[in-house]
Design a protein around this motif. Structure first.
Motif, mmCIF file in Angstrom:
data_model
loop_
_atom_site.group_PDB
_atom_site.id
_atom_site.type_symbol
_atom_site.label_atom_id
_atom_site.label_comp_id
_atom_site.label_asym_id
_atom_site.label_seq_id
_atom_site.Cartn_x
_atom_site.Cartn_y
_atom_site.Cartn_z
ATOM 1 N N ASP A 86 0.603 9.553 -5.773
ATOM 2 C CA ASP A 86 0.995 10.940 -5.504
ATOM 3 C C ASP A 86 1.839 11.552 -6.624
ATOM 4 O OD1 ASP A 86 -0.402 10.846 -3.136
ATOM 5 O OD2 ASP A 86 1.372 10.621 -1.860
ATOM 6 N N ASP A 87 2.456 10.727 -7.461
ATOM 7 C CA ASP A 87 3.289 11.220 -8.558
ATOM 8 C C ASP A 87 2.542 11.370 -9.884
ATOM 9 O OD1 ASP A 87 5.557 11.498 -7.007
ATOM 10 O OD2 ASP A 87 6.322 9.487 -7.484
ATOM 11 N N VAL A 88 1.261 11.080 -9.900
ATOM 12 C CA VAL A 88 0.492 11.139 -11.151
ATOM 13 C C VAL A 88 0.165 12.586 -11.511
ATOM 14 C CG1 VAL A 88 -1.764 10.581 -12.172
ATOM 15 C CG2 VAL A 88 -0.453 8.828 -10.981
ATOM 16 N N ILE A 89 0.284 12.880 -12.805
ATOM 17 C CA ILE A 89 -0.052 14.195 -13.362
ATOM 18 C C ILE A 89 -1.142 13.984 -14.409
ATOM 19 C CG2 ILE A 89 0.798 16.159 -14.698
ATOM 20 C CD1 ILE A 89 3.624 15.395 -13.666
ATOM 21 N N THR A 106 0.827 -1.212 0.000
ATOM 22 C CA THR A 106 0.000 0.000 0.000
ATOM 23 C C THR A 106 0.860 1.260 0.000
ATOM 24 O OG1 THR A 106 -0.239 -0.149 2.409
ATOM 25 C CG2 THR A 106 -2.016 -1.062 1.077
ATOM 26 N N GLU A 107 1.984 1.235 0.707
ATOM 27 C CA GLU A 107 2.859 2.416 0.746
ATOM 28 C C GLU A 107 3.394 2.739 -0.645
ATOM 29 O OE1 GLU A 107 3.465 -0.346 2.712
ATOM 30 O OE2 GLU A 107 2.499 0.421 4.515
ATOM 31 N N SER A 108 3.740 1.713 -1.402
ATOM 32 C CA SER A 108 4.228 1.926 -2.778
ATOM 33 C C SER A 108 3.129 2.495 -3.656
ATOM 34 C CB SER A 108 4.727 0.607 -3.378
ATOM 35 O OG SER A 108 5.806 0.107 -2.639
ATOM 36 N N ALA A 109 1.934 1.965 -3.509
ATOM 37 C CA ALA A 109 0.806 2.453 -4.305
ATOM 38 C C ALA A 109 0.530 3.925 -3.997
ATOM 39 C CB ALA A 109 -0.437 1.607 -4.036
ATOM 40 N N ILE A 110 0.571 4.286 -2.729
ATOM 41 C CA ILE A 110 0.337 5.677 -2.335
ATOM 42 C C ILE A 110 1.374 6.593 -2.977
ATOM 43 C CG2 ILE A 110 0.436 7.256 -0.360
ATOM 44 C CD1 ILE A 110 -0.909 4.931 1.266
ATOM 45 N N VAL A 121 -5.077 -2.787 -4.023
ATOM 46 C CA VAL A 121 -3.786 -2.766 -4.704
ATOM 47 C C VAL A 121 -2.927 -3.983 -4.379
ATOM 48 C CG1 VAL A 121 -3.746 -0.251 -4.908
ATOM 49 C CG2 VAL A 121 -2.722 -1.340 -2.884
ATOM 50 N N LYS A 122 -3.407 -4.841 -3.521
ATOM 51 C CA LYS A 122 -2.627 -5.991 -3.037
ATOM 52 C C LYS A 122 -1.989 -6.783 -4.169
ATOM 53 C CE LYS A 122 -3.144 -9.945 0.124
ATOM 54 N NZ LYS A 122 -2.049 -10.644 -0.416
ATOM 55 N N ASP A 123 -2.714 -7.054 -5.236
ATOM 56 C CA ASP A 123 -2.193 -7.852 -6.347
ATOM 57 C C ASP A 123 -1.938 -7.023 -7.608
ATOM 58 O OD1 ASP A 123 -2.246 -10.242 -4.834
ATOM 59 O OD2 ASP A 123 -4.400 -10.428 -5.204
ATOM 60 N N THR A 181 0.082 -4.484 -10.290
ATOM 61 C CA THR A 181 1.374 -4.008 -10.781
ATOM 62 C C THR A 181 1.258 -2.496 -10.932
ATOM 63 O OG1 THR A 181 0.770 -4.125 -13.119
ATOM 64 C CG2 THR A 181 1.671 -6.153 -12.114
ATOM 65 N N ASP A 182 2.370 -1.837 -11.249
ATOM 66 C CA ASP A 182 2.290 -0.393 -11.479
ATOM 67 C C ASP A 182 1.368 -0.090 -12.655
ATOM 68 O OD1 ASP A 182 4.143 -1.476 -13.277
ATOM 69 O OD2 ASP A 182 5.465 0.267 -13.206
ATOM 70 N N GLU A 183 1.421 -0.911 -13.702
ATOM 71 C CA GLU A 183 0.544 -0.687 -14.856
ATOM 72 C C GLU A 183 -0.921 -0.879 -14.490
ATOM 73 O OE1 GLU A 183 2.028 -3.203 -17.959
ATOM 74 O OE2 GLU A 183 3.812 -1.968 -18.250
ATOM 75 N N ASP A 184 -1.216 -1.855 -13.636
ATOM 76 C CA ASP A 184 -2.589 -2.046 -13.163
ATOM 77 C C ASP A 184 -3.067 -0.806 -12.412
ATOM 78 O OD1 ASP A 184 -2.608 -4.722 -14.092
ATOM 79 O OD2 ASP A 184 -1.931 -5.491 -12.142
ATOM 80 N N LEU A 185 -2.204 -0.260 -11.583
ATOM 81 C CA LEU A 185 -2.550 0.924 -10.809
ATOM 82 C C LEU A 185 -2.846 2.100 -11.735
ATOM 83 C CD1 LEU A 185 -2.762 2.364 -8.021
ATOM 84 C CD2 LEU A 185 -0.336 2.911 -8.295
ATOM 85 N N TYR A 186 -1.970 2.322 -12.723
ATOM 86 C CA TYR A 186 -2.187 3.434 -13.641
ATOM 87 C C TYR A 186 -3.455 3.237 -14.484
ATOM 88 C CZ TYR A 186 2.555 4.696 -12.294
ATOM 89 O OH TYR A 186 3.672 5.027 -11.578
#
Length: 135
Positions: A11-14, A3-7, A68-70, A72-77
């Motif tokens: 926070d870096d999204v524009i 979760t910390e990585s996801a946060i 966000v448990k499962d 990837t960065d691409e999934d998050l975006y």
């Protein structure tokens, strides 16, 4: 994903000028979950504003829970882009009006508008519209 990585990634999204994305940990309530808070500029879409081209600027927000448990960065975006599209759709439904009364057939803050939109998009509930903040 932690979760910390996801946060940190959120926070870096524009996106567009004036849009900000912040996330908070929600894993005490739901394992591996964050809540994404999106602040964005908009125009006051009230009927009385339509005649003059919506001159009043407002600031509003929406919040979205996200597991966000499962991820990837691409999934998050991809999930963030889905949130953006949901916001843009919501705003479009507020601003689509018909002269001379400036009726908004799919207004997302009106039960009848929510229903008219939901039945055209095979949605079984109206809850998606309720996550948007009050201007």
């Amino acid at each position: 994903m932690e979760t910390e990585s996801a946060i940190e990634l959120v926070d870096d999204v524009i996106y567009k000028p004036g849009w900000t994305f912040t996330a908070r940990d929600h894993s005490k309530r739901f394992e591996g979950t964050i809540v994404v808070h999106v602040d964005y500029p908009a125009r006051n879409s009230n009927r009385d504003q339509a005649q003059d081209g919506y001159p009043e600027q407002i600031a509003t927000y929406a919040e979205f829970p996200l597991v966000v448990k499962d991820c990837t960065d691409e999934d998050l975006y991809a999930a963030l882009l889905g949130m953006i599209m949901s916001i843009e759709e919501h705003e479009a439904r507020e601003f689509l009006r018909v002269r001379p009364t400036h009726w908004a057939p799919f207004h997302p803050h009106r039960a009848d508008g929510m229903h008219r939109w939901a039945v055209r998009h095979d949605k079984n509930d109206l809850l998606g519209d309720l996550q948007f903040g009050i201007a």
